[in-house]
Design a protein around this motif. Structure first.
Motif, short mmCIF file in Angstrom:
data_model
loop_
_atom_site.label_atom_id
_atom_site.label_comp_id
_atom_site.label_asym_id
_atom_site.label_seq_id
_atom_site.Cartn_x
_atom_site.Cartn_y
_atom_site.Cartn_z
N TRP A 69 -33.58 9.42 -0.48
CA TRP A 69 -33.38 10.84 -0.74
C TRP A 69 -33.66 11.21 -2.20
O TRP A 69 -33.70 10.35 -3.09
N GLU A 108 -31.55 8.71 4.98
CA GLU A 108 -30.24 8.86 4.34
C GLU A 108 -29.78 10.31 4.44
O GLU A 108 -28.61 10.59 4.73
N ARG A 109 -30.70 11.24 4.22
CA ARG A 109 -30.37 12.66 4.18
C ARG A 109 -29.86 13.19 5.51
O ARG A 109 -29.13 14.19 5.54
N TYR A 110 -30.19 12.54 6.61
CA TYR A 110 -29.74 13.03 7.91
C TYR A 110 -28.27 12.76 8.16
O TYR A 110 -27.69 13.31 9.10
N ARG A 111 -27.68 11.87 7.35
CA ARG A 111 -26.24 11.56 7.43
C ARG A 111 -25.84 10.97 8.79
O ARG A 111 -24.69 11.14 9.23
N HIS A 158 -38.55 10.42 0.57
CA HIS A 158 -38.39 11.57 1.45
C HIS A 158 -39.21 12.79 1.01
O HIS A 158 -39.84 13.46 1.82
N GLN A 163 -25.96 15.54 -2.33
CA GLN A 163 -27.34 15.50 -1.86
C GLN A 163 -28.11 16.78 -2.13
O GLN A 163 -29.34 16.76 -2.19
N ASP A 164 -27.41 17.88 -2.28
CA ASP A 164 -28.07 19.17 -2.46
C ASP A 164 -27.56 19.84 -3.73
O ASP A 164 -26.90 20.88 -3.68
#
Length: 312
Positions: free
Chosen positions: A87, A54-57, A118, A129-130
């Protein structure tokens, strides 16, 4: 571990069911168009294990690439082993299944072969996400434990569409904690590992419990000191008429681990797939003569993957 005539076809059994292709293609590629092209090139080269997140978008781009290849009827869904990852902002149990289902939709797949946490760090839940505070520090979530997240992962297996579950960026200590309380043990753990960070103790623990250790940054991620410029690796490569990358990747499989490698260059993708068994003296030289020990990614201490650029 079963090895065919070609090292690249090696499959590693798990306690769960079936086996995991040892040779894997990682999809941490920033541009979706390039992701789609590289994923197609990897499948055409022979890779049968795709690692997503998911985090790689870019799960949609990976899904598009798979569907294009499936349409040619040269490859079927059952020929592939596909992983994706939960994530850090979705560690709360009630967020796990929606995140899993969203990944399935983006990947255009009914089932995921292995769904992976992850990192063992929970971030503030939400769409960002961040998440960071006013000083730029990560906002962690103290309201959920890794064991609670793992229970929610286990329920995914119970409900179907998720064949196995795993962990990433985890230390041996944390892995022991989960194995001790798990109803469904991890099928796979992803950790940074290469000749400069062999993780022998973790590999031994994984073997003992039927867990596949999968190495990311298997070539050192082109960081310094450069694994591929190591004199032991380069000498073996010259002697065997292989590239240093082929030596490092063959070493990873031959010692009993799986690996992930990423490239956007079709020639390099084919080269990274084209590995063959090393003679025992080469395996011994790598284990005994390489003294450098370094971790390139501090994610196991922070939960922030060092190879993923922060979103501005």
């Amino acid at each position: 571990m079963t090895t065919s005539d070609s090292l690249r076809d090696t499959r590693i059994p798990t306690h769960a069911s079936g086996s995991v292709p040892a040779v894997g293609f990682g999809t941490l590629i920033p541009d979706p168009v390039v992701t789609r092209q590289a994923t197609k090139a990897a499948l055409e080269a022979g890779f049968r294990h795709l690692d997503c997140a998911e985090r790689y978008r870019n799960e949609e781009a990976v899904g598009d690439a798979m569907q294009e290849v499936f349409a040619t009827e040269k490859l079927r869904r059952r020929d592939l082993f596909v992983t994706t990852k939960l994530w850090n902002t979705n560690h709360r149990p009630e967020r796990v299944k929606p995140a899993f289902d969203a990944s399935r939709r983006r990947l255009k797949l009914d089932d995921i072969d292995c769904y992976i946490i992850h990192t063992p760090f929970a971030f503030q839940p939400g769409d960002e996400q961040d998440p960071r505070d006013e000083r730029g520090r990560v906002i962690y979530d103290s309201g959920v434990t890794l064991a609670e997240t793992w229970e929610a992962m286990e329920r995914l297996v119970d409900e179907g569409h998720c064949r196995s579950i795993g962990l990433s960026d985890i230390t041996l200590e944390k892995l022991r904690e989960i194995v001790a309380v798990a109803r469904i043990r991890p099928a796979m753990v992803q950790v940074e590992s290469h000749p400069y960070l062999p993780e022998w103790e973790l590999l031994d623990f994984c073997r003992e419990h039927g867990i596949v250790l999968q190495a990311f940054a298997a070539l050192g991620h082109a960081m310094k000191p450069n694994v591929l410029a190591d004199p032991v690796i380069t000498a073996i490569a010259e002697r065997l008429h292989k590239t240093p990358a082929q030596i490092a990747l063959a070493w990873a499989v031959q010692r009993g681990s799986a690996f992930l490698t990423t490239s956007t260059n079709p020639r390099r993708i084919r080269e990274n797939f084209d590995i063959s068994a090393l003679p025992e003296d080469a395996m011994r030289e790598i284990k005994e003569q390489i003294k450098t020990n370094i971790r390139f990614n501090s994610v196991v201490e922070t939960g922030v993957p060092g190879f993923i650029p922060r979103a501005e």
